[in-house]
Design a protein around this motif. Sequence first.
Motif, PDB file in Angstrom:
ATOM      1  N   LEU A  90       0.830  -1.207   0.000  1.00  0.00           N
ATOM      2  CA  LEU A  90       0.000   0.000   0.000  1.00  0.00           C
ATOM      3  C   LEU A  90       0.866   1.259   0.000  1.00  0.00           C
ATOM      4  O   LEU A  90       0.678   2.157  -0.833  1.00  0.00           O
ATOM      5  CB  LEU A  90      -0.951   0.019   1.209  1.00  0.00           C
ATOM      6  CG  LEU A  90      -1.696   1.352   1.436  1.00  0.00           C
ATOM      7  CD1 LEU A  90      -2.565   1.713   0.240  1.00  0.00           C
ATOM      8  CD2 LEU A  90      -2.548   1.296   2.709  1.00  0.00           C
ATOM      9  N   PRO A 459      -7.779   5.153  -1.788  1.00  0.00           N
ATOM     10  CA  PRO A 459      -8.920   4.478  -2.434  1.00  0.00           C
ATOM     11  C   PRO A 459      -8.577   3.917  -3.809  1.00  0.00           C
ATOM     12  O   PRO A 459      -9.085   2.860  -4.191  1.00  0.00           O
ATOM     13  CB  PRO A 459      -9.983   5.579  -2.529  1.00  0.00           C
ATOM     14  CG  PRO A 459      -9.262   6.871  -2.336  1.00  0.00           C
ATOM     15  CD  PRO A 459      -8.094   6.559  -1.469  1.00  0.00           C
ATOM     16  N   TYR A 461      -5.801   2.594  -4.732  1.00  0.00           N
ATOM     17  CA  TYR A 461      -5.110   1.311  -4.520  1.00  0.00           C
ATOM     18  C   TYR A 461      -6.113   0.179  -4.313  1.00  0.00           C
ATOM     19  O   TYR A 461      -6.028  -0.877  -4.947  1.00  0.00           O
ATOM     20  CB  TYR A 461      -4.174   1.414  -3.314  1.00  0.00           C
ATOM     21  CG  TYR A 461      -3.560   0.103  -2.905  1.00  0.00           C
ATOM     22  CD1 TYR A 461      -2.500  -0.441  -3.630  1.00  0.00           C
ATOM     23  CD2 TYR A 461      -4.027  -0.608  -1.789  1.00  0.00           C
ATOM     24  CE1 TYR A 461      -1.923  -1.653  -3.259  1.00  0.00           C
ATOM     25  CE2 TYR A 461      -3.462  -1.815  -1.423  1.00  0.00           C
ATOM     26  CZ  TYR A 461      -2.404  -2.332  -2.154  1.00  0.00           C
ATOM     27  OH  TYR A 461      -1.846  -3.535  -1.804  1.00  0.00           O
ATOM     28  N   TYR A 462      -7.078   0.407  -3.438  1.00  0.00           N
ATOM     29  CA  TYR A 462      -8.033  -0.668  -3.118  1.00  0.00           C
ATOM     30  C   TYR A 462      -9.002  -0.937  -4.270  1.00  0.00           C
ATOM     31  O   TYR A 462      -9.495  -2.053  -4.431  1.00  0.00           O
ATOM     32  CB  TYR A 462      -8.792  -0.338  -1.828  1.00  0.00           C
ATOM     33  CG  TYR A 462      -7.917  -0.525  -0.618  1.00  0.00           C
ATOM     34  CD1 TYR A 462      -7.499  -1.808  -0.230  1.00  0.00           C
ATOM     35  CD2 TYR A 462      -7.461   0.554   0.126  1.00  0.00           C
ATOM     36  CE1 TYR A 462      -6.664  -1.992   0.877  1.00  0.00           C
ATOM     37  CE2 TYR A 462      -6.631   0.381   1.229  1.00  0.00           C
ATOM     38  CZ  TYR A 462      -6.234  -0.902   1.601  1.00  0.00           C
ATOM     39  OH  TYR A 462      -5.406  -1.089   2.673  1.00  0.00           O
ATOM     40  N   ARG A 465      -6.308  -2.692  -7.294  1.00  0.00           N
ATOM     41  CA  ARG A 465      -5.327  -3.761  -7.099  1.00  0.00           C
ATOM     42  C   ARG A 465      -5.890  -5.090  -7.620  1.00  0.00           C
ATOM     43  O   ARG A 465      -7.091  -5.366  -7.521  1.00  0.00           O
ATOM     44  CB  ARG A 465      -4.921  -3.893  -5.638  1.00  0.00           C
ATOM     45  CG  ARG A 465      -6.037  -4.343  -4.713  1.00  0.00           C
ATOM     46  CD  ARG A 465      -5.491  -4.535  -3.302  1.00  0.00           C
ATOM     47  NE  ARG A 465      -6.584  -4.889  -2.411  1.00  0.00           N
ATOM     48  CZ  ARG A 465      -6.411  -5.472  -1.234  1.00  0.00           C
ATOM     49  NH1 ARG A 465      -5.207  -5.752  -0.808  1.00  0.00           N
ATOM     50  NH2 ARG A 465      -7.447  -5.759  -0.491  1.00  0.00           N
ATOM     51  N   LYS A 467      -6.461  -9.073  -7.613  1.00  0.00           N
ATOM     52  CA  LYS A 467      -6.644 -10.095  -6.562  1.00  0.00           C
ATOM     53  C   LYS A 467      -5.453 -11.053  -6.559  1.00  0.00           C
ATOM     54  O   LYS A 467      -4.997 -11.485  -7.598  1.00  0.00           O
ATOM     55  CB  LYS A 467      -7.927 -10.916  -6.831  1.00  0.00           C
ATOM     56  CG  LYS A 467      -9.205 -10.053  -6.757  1.00  0.00           C
ATOM     57  CD  LYS A 467      -9.617  -9.813  -5.305  1.00  0.00           C
ATOM     58  CE  LYS A 467     -10.924  -9.065  -5.225  1.00  0.00           C
ATOM     59  NZ  LYS A 467     -10.865  -7.663  -5.579  1.00  0.00           N
TER      60      LYS A 467
END
Length: 468
Positions: A90, A459, A461-462, A465, A467
């Motif tokens: 992160l 936000p 990044y999430y 990204r 899986k």
Amino acid sequence: MQENDQDDFKRELGLFDGTMLVVGSMIGSGIFIVSSDMVRQVGSAGWLIAMWVLTGVITVVAAVSYGELSSMFPKAGGQYVYIKEAYGKLIGFLYGWSFFAVIQTGTIAAVGVAFAKFAAYLFPPVSDTNILYELGDFKLNAAQLVSIFTIILLSYVNSRGVKNSKILQTVLTVIKILSLAGLIVFGFMAAKAEVWDANWVDAWGSKSLDVATGTWMPISGMVLISAISAALVGSIFSSVAWEGVTFIAGEIKNPKRNVGLSLFLGTLIVCCIYVLANLMYLAVVPLQDIATAPADRVGVVASQNIFGSIGTLIIAVMIMISTFACNNGLIMAGARVYYTMAKDGVFFKKAAELNKAAVPAWALWAQCFWASALCLTGKYGDLLDFVVIIVLIFYILTILGIFILRRKMPDAERPYKAFGYPFLPGLYIIVASAICIALFFTKTSTSGWGVLIMLLGVPVYYLTRTKE
């Protein structure tokens, strides 16, 4: 082995090339411009030189501290890799996001704008006063087009292979060092005792210039701290981008030795040049004239005092060479960070591809596009404030990472250890943190936007990204 996991990167850069990349990326236009605002903020020769010396010391300390990390992780991506290893994906992503959104592209844009500013001395139609198109508050001027053209041209040169950009970087940087050294030598030869003595009469009398009235006002306490932090923006911005050599570690021969050594030699050379250049300014230009230099071009005023009317053209050519070489180094190094991020699945997949010349061309062109867009948005000063606070935050995090990695990876191979550990790296963290806090409170409008852009990466990044 970490050292060989660079796909098809070619190790074509030696110690001299690495050092020239550090020097070339650091010396842009700042040394010819920022001292004017620094004098307006603090108003004395002593404070001016003290701030350049402080900036030089903390820059060299940071660079030699990075040597430990560069010897541990001698591969492309540099600072991004160090942050990711110390803090996880992160924070690594936040660095890469900030690097692409503001740090590298904002610096490329600011340097491009400076190139265009001085090109206008030789060819006035390309100045920023030549407005080509207007729509509401937006104005497109000729200088913006020139800066964008140079960024596109250098991105193209870099896309053709590291050898081309290496030769260009080394030749331009050698010319830059020699011309700056020449300016300093001729400056001291033309020094006027009365100017030097007058500038040092009240060496530590801190005062601020009221530009509207042209009067100096004594300052102290919190106002002085605020003025020092505002003034340090200039010297720190002129001293960043040295970490660029860590980004291209995958293309450096014997990186465990040469990256750290390039960092030390490059930053030391530049910081010595900067202090000498400012002493030269004080020997040939009265303090009042440094503070009131037209458009802050103190280098031009000094050159006119040394060489007469031809001085303007001499300095304009010097700055054009300087900024061109600076942007070549920034453009070359930046793309390697996006390449490594893409390999980690936190940047566009296409950025992880190398072209036939073993260069991350897609990443180069993405960087080119965004830096060109930034050229259309801001003034040189605003771009500086935007960039400096985020650069400092990540310098602090990276050097703090040395302490973290010594605990997390005590048995990792460290061919080189941070000089003066833990005292010098710790001192850097304290000084740089104090500057950051002062900046955030004294230049909230621009520094605040920089921090906000960085935090917007959370936000992103999430949401983006892949899986695992």
